[in-house]
Design a protein around this motif. Structure first.
Motif, short mmCIF file in Angstrom:
data_model
loop_
_atom_site.label_atom_id
_atom_site.label_comp_id
_atom_site.label_asym_id
_atom_site.label_seq_id
_atom_site.Cartn_x
_atom_site.Cartn_y
_atom_site.Cartn_z
N MET A 265 0.82 -1.21 0.00
CA MET A 265 0.00 0.00 0.00
C MET A 265 0.85 1.27 0.00
SD MET A 265 0.48 1.08 3.28
CE MET A 265 -0.66 2.42 3.12
N LYS A 266 2.17 1.11 0.10
CA LYS A 266 3.08 2.25 -0.10
C LYS A 266 4.41 1.70 -0.59
CE LYS A 266 2.42 5.97 0.58
NZ LYS A 266 2.00 7.11 -0.31
N ARG A 267 4.87 2.26 -1.70
CA ARG A 267 6.12 1.84 -2.32
C ARG A 267 7.08 3.02 -2.24
NH1 ARG A 267 6.06 -0.68 -8.35
NH2 ARG A 267 4.08 -1.42 -7.47
N THR A 268 8.05 2.93 -1.34
CA THR A 268 9.04 3.99 -1.21
C THR A 268 10.40 3.34 -0.96
OG1 THR A 268 9.56 6.05 -0.05
CG2 THR A 268 8.51 4.32 1.25
N VAL A 269 11.34 4.10 -0.43
CA VAL A 269 12.68 3.55 -0.16
C VAL A 269 13.01 3.75 1.31
CG1 VAL A 269 13.54 3.94 -2.51
CG2 VAL A 269 13.81 5.75 -0.78
N ASN A 270 14.00 3.02 1.75
CA ASN A 270 14.55 3.24 3.08
C ASN A 270 15.22 4.61 3.09
OD1 ASN A 270 16.42 3.29 5.30
ND2 ASN A 270 16.37 1.06 5.39
N PHE A 271 14.67 5.54 3.86
CA PHE A 271 15.18 6.91 3.82
C PHE A 271 16.62 7.00 4.28
CE2 PHE A 271 10.69 8.95 4.39
CZ PHE A 271 10.33 8.43 3.17
N ASP A 272 17.06 6.05 5.11
CA ASP A 272 18.45 6.07 5.60
C ASP A 272 19.39 5.34 4.65
OD1 ASP A 272 17.62 7.39 7.97
OD2 ASP A 272 16.96 5.46 8.78
N TYR B 37 14.32 -0.70 -1.32
CA TYR B 37 12.92 -0.34 -1.10
C TYR B 37 12.56 -0.34 0.38
CZ TYR B 37 11.62 -1.13 -6.05
OH TYR B 37 11.49 -1.07 -7.42
N HIS B 38 11.51 0.41 0.72
CA HIS B 38 10.77 0.23 1.97
C HIS B 38 9.33 0.00 1.53
CE1 HIS B 38 9.89 1.72 6.35
NE2 HIS B 38 9.42 0.51 6.11
N LEU B 39 8.86 -1.23 1.65
CA LEU B 39 7.55 -1.63 1.17
C LEU B 39 6.60 -1.79 2.35
CD1 LEU B 39 8.72 -4.29 -1.44
CD2 LEU B 39 8.22 -1.86 -1.83
N TYR B 40 5.47 -1.08 2.30
CA TYR B 40 4.47 -1.13 3.36
C TYR B 40 3.30 -2.00 2.91
CZ TYR B 40 6.59 3.04 5.55
OH TYR B 40 7.44 3.95 6.15
N TYR B 41 2.91 -2.92 3.76
CA TYR B 41 1.74 -3.76 3.53
C TYR B 41 0.73 -3.48 4.64
CZ TYR B 41 4.77 -6.27 0.32
OH TYR B 41 5.63 -6.60 -0.71
N GLY B 42 -0.53 -3.36 4.27
CA GLY B 42 -1.56 -3.09 5.26
C GLY B 42 -2.93 -3.16 4.63
N GLY C 218 -4.02 1.85 4.97
CA GLY C 218 -2.80 1.88 5.78
C GLY C 218 -3.07 2.26 7.22
N ARG C 219 -4.14 1.74 7.77
CA ARG C 219 -4.50 2.09 9.15
C ARG C 219 -3.46 1.56 10.13
NH1 ARG C 219 -9.50 0.36 7.00
NH2 ARG C 219 -11.09 2.00 6.90
N PRO C 220 -3.20 2.32 11.20
CA PRO C 220 -2.34 1.78 12.26
C PRO C 220 -2.87 0.45 12.77
CG PRO C 220 -2.74 4.13 12.61
CD PRO C 220 -3.65 3.70 11.50
N SER C 221 -1.97 -0.41 13.15
CA SER C 221 -2.22 -1.78 13.62
C SER C 221 -2.55 -2.75 12.49
CB SER C 221 -3.30 -1.85 14.71
OG SER C 221 -4.60 -1.84 14.18
N THR C 222 -2.38 -2.30 11.22
CA THR C 222 -2.48 -3.25 10.10
C THR C 222 -1.15 -3.35 9.35
OG1 THR C 222 -3.16 -1.69 8.36
CG2 THR C 222 -4.90 -2.59 9.79
N LEU C 223 -0.14 -2.60 9.73
CA LEU C 223 1.03 -2.42 8.88
C LEU C 223 2.18 -3.36 9.23
CD1 LEU C 223 1.04 1.47 8.86
CD2 LEU C 223 0.51 -0.01 6.92
N LEU C 224 2.72 -3.98 8.18
CA LEU C 224 3.97 -4.73 8.26
C LEU C 224 4.82 -4.27 7.09
CD1 LEU C 224 5.56 -7.07 9.66
CD2 LEU C 224 4.54 -8.59 7.97
N THR C 225 6.05 -3.87 7.36
CA THR C 225 6.89 -3.31 6.31
C THR C 225 8.15 -4.13 6.13
OG1 THR C 225 8.35 -1.77 7.52
CG2 THR C 225 6.07 -1.07 7.17
N PHE C 226 8.73 -4.02 4.93
CA PHE C 226 9.92 -4.81 4.59
C PHE C 226 10.98 -3.94 3.93
CE2 PHE C 226 6.61 -7.95 4.90
CZ PHE C 226 7.24 -9.06 5.45
N PHE C 227 12.24 -4.23 4.28
CA PHE C 227 13.42 -3.71 3.56
C PHE C 227 14.00 -4.90 2.80
CE2 PHE C 227 13.80 -1.33 7.76
CZ PHE C 227 13.14 -0.20 7.32
#
Length: 293
Positions: A1-8, A13-18, A22-31
């Motif tokens: 639900m969000k495709r971005t990058v690791n800002f650091d 990528y920093h990929l958000y799944y939810g 993208g409500r809080p308590s539904t999110l799991l993200t991956f690098f």
């Protein structure tokens, strides 16, 4: 639900799944770092991430996962709930919990998952600790949680009403310290409603003697980070401004989004990232492949 990058480290990528918002308590993200060596589960790590499903859906999920070649452990009874455990291809431990009190609606946009069986959101996380008493003190005395249940060498800590999405399980673990690498959890995020609340938390944590980062701009929220006594990295993130700040809700996750300070480097960043194809980019198969389960 969000495709971005690791800002650091914008080379990954920093990929958000939810859910669809993208409500809080539904999110799991991956690098996703290709070629990263495997981590090792042990003490001082988050060793399981749990999702909540309706109790009557456990049999459906067991059949669904088994049909897609996923090894399922359990179900077993834990803290009065049925729990099944699976691992992703990198070894990440994911629990599926039958949570009778979770009345959140499941997202109906997942191909092949009937609405009545859909995942409701995050249920809990498990932290494994050699000295769980120190972690318990931080959770109760500093973060305001309460000990809600005990099951063998595990103690459940809860906030609010203690329902799904408000729970941290602390397990006593005599194993050697775990190694954080591929297939392990980087950090656990707690939510704060706004920046003012987050700043108050930062002040209280520093007064308690913890090392806390400055407030970091993550584009969709701001964050502070600190480690609990056992070594697990914790984050307090704001609910605002949310994931629709740079793209419409119906387009979430379709395009690579970068924060303003990385936008001038878009061409170089995109050239370094592997392409991603998600089911919405093409006609989805009738039966999802094993890694889509």
């Amino acid at each position: 639900m969000k495709r971005t990058v690791n800002f650091d480290a914008p080379g990954t990528y920093h990929l958000y799944y939810g859910d669809e918002l993208g409500r809080p308590s539904t999110l799991l993200t991956f690098f996703p770092w290709p070629g990263t060596p495997s981590g090792r589960l042990g003490s001082g790590l988050t060793t399981a991430t749990a999702f909540s499903v309706p109790p009557e859906s456990m049999g459906w999920w067991q059949r669904h996962l088994t049909a897609h070649g996923v090894a399922v452990e359990g179900p077993v009874s834990r803290d009065g709930e049925e729990v099944m455990t699976v691992r992703d291809p990198d070894g990440l431990v994911v629990d599926i919990v039958a949570a009778p009190g979770d009345h959140r609606s499941g997202w109906d946009g997942v191909s092949g998952i009937p609405d009545e069986h859909a995942v409701r959101g995050l249920h809990s996380v498990t932290m494994s600790e050699r000295l769980p008493e120190r972690t318990a003190t931080l959770l109760t005395d500093l973060l305001g949680m309460r000990a809600a249940a005990e099951d063998g060498d595990r103690v459940r800590f809860a906030m609010g009403d203690g329902g799904a999405g408000t729970v941290v399980d602390v397990a006593a673990d005599s194993r050697a310290r775990g190694l954080q690498a591929a297939g392990t959890v980087h950090h656990i995020a707690f939510r704060a409603p706004d920046g003012a609340t987050q700043l108050r938390w930062r002040e209280e944590l520093i007064e308690a003697g913890l090392q806390v980062t400055e407030v970091l701009d993550r584009q969709y929220f701001t964050s502070i980070y600190f480690r609990e006594p056992g070594g697990v990295l914790l984050e307090i993130a704001t609910d605002q401004p949310g994931f629709a700040v740079d793209e419409p809700l119906l387009q979430l996750g379709r395009a690579l989004k970068l924060p303003p300070w990385l936008e001038p480097s878009r061409a170089q960043i995109e050239a370094a990232l592997p392409p991603i194809r998600v089911p919405s980019d093409a006609q989805p198969p009738t039966t999802p492949p094993p890694d889509a389960a």
